[in-house]
Motif scaffolding. Sequence first.
Motif, PDB file in Angstrom:
ATOM      1  N   ARG A   1       0.842  -1.183   0.000  1.00  5.63           N
ATOM      2  CA  ARG A   1       0.000   0.000   0.000  1.00  5.63           C
ATOM      3  C   ARG A   1       0.884   1.243   0.000  1.00  5.63           C
ATOM      4  O   ARG A   1       1.557   1.529   0.980  1.00  5.63           O
ATOM      5  CB  ARG A   1      -0.931   0.025   1.222  1.00  5.63           C
ATOM      6  CG  ARG A   1      -1.917  -1.117   1.272  1.00  5.63           C
ATOM      7  CD  ARG A   1      -2.654  -1.192   2.610  1.00  5.63           C
ATOM      8  NE  ARG A   1      -3.357   0.054   2.909  1.00  5.63           N
ATOM      9  CZ  ARG A   1      -3.166   0.779   3.999  1.00  5.63           C
ATOM     10  NH1 ARG A   1      -2.265   0.412   4.903  1.00  5.63           N
ATOM     11  NH2 ARG A   1      -3.851   1.888   4.195  1.00  5.63           N
TER      12      ARG A   1
ATOM     13  N   TYR B   1      -4.436   9.686  -2.215  1.00  4.93           N
ATOM     14  CA  TYR B   1      -4.787   8.348  -2.694  1.00  4.93           C
ATOM     15  C   TYR B   1      -3.919   7.278  -2.027  1.00  4.93           C
ATOM     16  O   TYR B   1      -2.888   7.573  -1.423  1.00  4.93           O
ATOM     17  CB  TYR B   1      -4.607   8.262  -4.217  1.00  4.93           C
ATOM     18  CG  TYR B   1      -5.434   9.268  -4.973  1.00  4.93           C
ATOM     19  CD1 TYR B   1      -6.771   9.008  -5.269  1.00  4.93           C
ATOM     20  CD2 TYR B   1      -4.883  10.485  -5.379  1.00  4.93           C
ATOM     21  CE1 TYR B   1      -7.544   9.937  -5.950  1.00  4.93           C
ATOM     22  CE2 TYR B   1      -5.647  11.426  -6.052  1.00  4.93           C
ATOM     23  CZ  TYR B   1      -6.977  11.146  -6.341  1.00  4.93           C
ATOM     24  OH  TYR B   1      -7.740  12.070  -7.012  1.00  4.93           O
ATOM     25  N   THR B   2      -4.370   6.041  -2.159  1.00  3.28           N
ATOM     26  CA  THR B   2      -3.559   4.884  -1.768  1.00  3.28           C
ATOM     27  C   THR B   2      -3.473   3.956  -2.969  1.00  3.28           C
ATOM     28  O   THR B   2      -4.496   3.558  -3.530  1.00  3.28           O
ATOM     29  CB  THR B   2      -4.174   4.128  -0.578  1.00  3.28           C
ATOM     30  OG1 THR B   2      -4.273   5.003   0.542  1.00  3.28           O
ATOM     31  CG2 THR B   2      -3.305   2.927  -0.209  1.00  3.28           C
TER      32      THR B   2
ATOM     33  N   VAL C   1      -2.654   0.374  -4.252  1.00 10.15           N
ATOM     34  CA  VAL C   1      -2.568  -1.008  -3.787  1.00 10.15           C
ATOM     35  C   VAL C   1      -1.942  -1.845  -4.896  1.00 10.15           C
ATOM     36  O   VAL C   1      -2.475  -1.918  -6.002  1.00 10.15           O
ATOM     37  CB  VAL C   1      -3.961  -1.560  -3.413  1.00 10.15           C
ATOM     38  CG1 VAL C   1      -3.862  -3.026  -3.002  1.00 10.15           C
ATOM     39  CG2 VAL C   1      -4.575  -0.725  -2.299  1.00 10.15           C
TER      40      VAL C   1
ATOM     41  N   HIS D   1      -4.281  -1.048  -8.020  1.00  5.80           N
ATOM     42  CA  HIS D   1      -5.565  -0.386  -7.813  1.00  5.80           C
ATOM     43  C   HIS D   1      -5.294   0.955  -7.123  1.00  5.80           C
ATOM     44  O   HIS D   1      -4.534   1.002  -6.156  1.00  5.80           O
ATOM     45  CB  HIS D   1      -6.485  -1.201  -6.903  1.00  5.80           C
ATOM     46  CG  HIS D   1      -6.937  -2.512  -7.475  1.00  5.80           C
ATOM     47  ND1 HIS D   1      -6.095  -3.599  -7.596  1.00  5.80           N
ATOM     48  CD2 HIS D   1      -8.161  -2.896  -7.925  1.00  5.80           C
ATOM     49  CE1 HIS D   1      -6.786  -4.615  -8.107  1.00  5.80           C
ATOM     50  NE2 HIS D   1      -8.027  -4.218  -8.311  1.00  5.80           N
TER      51      HIS D   1
ATOM     52  N   PHE E   1      -7.071   4.029  -5.033  1.00  3.94           N
ATOM     53  CA  PHE E   1      -8.273   4.399  -4.291  1.00  3.94           C
ATOM     54  C   PHE E   1      -8.087   5.767  -3.630  1.00  3.94           C
ATOM     55  O   PHE E   1      -6.963   6.130  -3.257  1.00  3.94           O
ATOM     56  CB  PHE E   1      -8.544   3.395  -3.165  1.00  3.94           C
ATOM     57  CG  PHE E   1      -8.832   1.993  -3.614  1.00  3.94           C
ATOM     58  CD1 PHE E   1     -10.125   1.603  -3.927  1.00  3.94           C
ATOM     59  CD2 PHE E   1      -7.805   1.061  -3.698  1.00  3.94           C
ATOM     60  CE1 PHE E   1     -10.392   0.303  -4.326  1.00  3.94           C
ATOM     61  CE2 PHE E   1      -8.068  -0.241  -4.092  1.00  3.94           C
ATOM     62  CZ  PHE E   1      -9.363  -0.626  -4.412  1.00  3.94           C
TER      63      PHE E   1
ATOM     64  N   LYS F   1      -7.742   7.864  -0.486  1.00  5.25           N
ATOM     65  CA  LYS F   1      -7.128   7.384   0.752  1.00  5.25           C
ATOM     66  C   LYS F   1      -8.188   6.972   1.781  1.00  5.25           C
ATOM     67  O   LYS F   1      -9.108   7.726   2.072  1.00  5.25           O
ATOM     68  CB  LYS F   1      -6.229   8.471   1.348  1.00  5.25           C
ATOM     69  CG  LYS F   1      -5.302   7.929   2.441  1.00  5.25           C
ATOM     70  CD  LYS F   1      -4.532   9.007   3.182  1.00  5.25           C
ATOM     71  CE  LYS F   1      -3.781   9.940   2.320  1.00  5.25           C
ATOM     72  NZ  LYS F   1      -2.909  10.859   3.085  1.00  5.25           N
TER      73      LYS F   1
ATOM     74  N   GLU G   1      -9.434   2.085   0.382  1.00  3.16           N
ATOM     75  CA  GLU G   1      -8.838   0.826  -0.068  1.00  3.16           C
ATOM     76  C   GLU G   1      -9.171  -0.345   0.848  1.00  3.16           C
ATOM     77  O   GLU G   1      -9.233  -1.498   0.406  1.00  3.16           O
ATOM     78  CB  GLU G   1      -7.315   0.962  -0.216  1.00  3.16           C
ATOM     79  CG  GLU G   1      -6.524   1.027   1.068  1.00  3.16           C
ATOM     80  CD  GLU G   1      -6.446   2.409   1.683  1.00  3.16           C
ATOM     81  OE1 GLU G   1      -5.713   2.575   2.677  1.00  3.16           O
ATOM     82  OE2 GLU G   1      -7.125   3.328   1.155  1.00  3.16           O
TER      83      GLU G   1
END
Length: 286
Positions: free
Chosen positions: A63, A69-70, A72, A118, A120, A122, A125
């Motif tokens: 991560r 954002y995160t 993955v 991916h 997402f 933050k 996720e």
Amino acid sequence: MPELPEVETVRRTLNELVLDKQIDHVTVNLRRIIQLPEEPDEFCLLLAGQTIHSVERRGKFLRFVLDDYTLVSHLRMEGRYGLYDRNDPLEPHTHVVFHFTDGSELRYKDVRQFGTMHLFPKGRELEEKPLNKLGLEPLEDTFTLDAFKGRLAGRSTKIKPLLLNQEYIVGIGNIYVDESLYMAGIHPEREADSLSRRELAALYEAIVRTLKEAVAAGGSSIKSYVNGQGEIGLFQHQFKVYGRQGEPCQTCARPIVKSVVAGRGTHFCPKCQPLKQKRVKKAAVR
């Protein structure tokens, strides 16, 4: 492969390499690596200007925690990251490049092309696939003996496939299940609900000890695994059963056996890990 110890090692090295670096732009050379958003162009647009604040792990997933954002990332079988100078030649199978403002580049290479990414907002996720159904983390404080027993309670499934199921316990793949079961003296085909309290405690301790020792050794390099700095792992030199079929057991000298359990190649010692029958409760005689 890679399993929890390898992904944890990659996480630690990436935190040494890319922390606080700002992304200038991103290049995607193989669009199917990007699973979310659907369009790689949007993936690149959202990442531009983001700074990497930490690299964390959930199970076998990395991560990358950014400003908003995160990211993955799942390495699957042969995915790997490496930090390069922007003038370094681009090596074959380099599918995603994160170009930083300081002139360095984080490059993702994947010969088998099974890895995924991916992106997402933050915090989201952990609520969405692929992370939302993952089980206990075996190296965190929440992985207690009681929690472990709770996940296995009442399960008549064979113990090996149950330990491989990421919805129960995360990160333990084929190598570390075999090694943990050997350390605990438990046959891989034993049904989970046949294990005694003592055996459950022994298996719990074996899982934690095996994973910690593997992380300390930098993971296991069987085929192509290296960490973020290009270094191989060394835990393969400590294997007791995995990959040692036909060799003498280090405890009893009986040859290690390889069989197939739930579709996976499985290594064990038939003497040190006997297949005990489940006890059947007899009906009371009136």
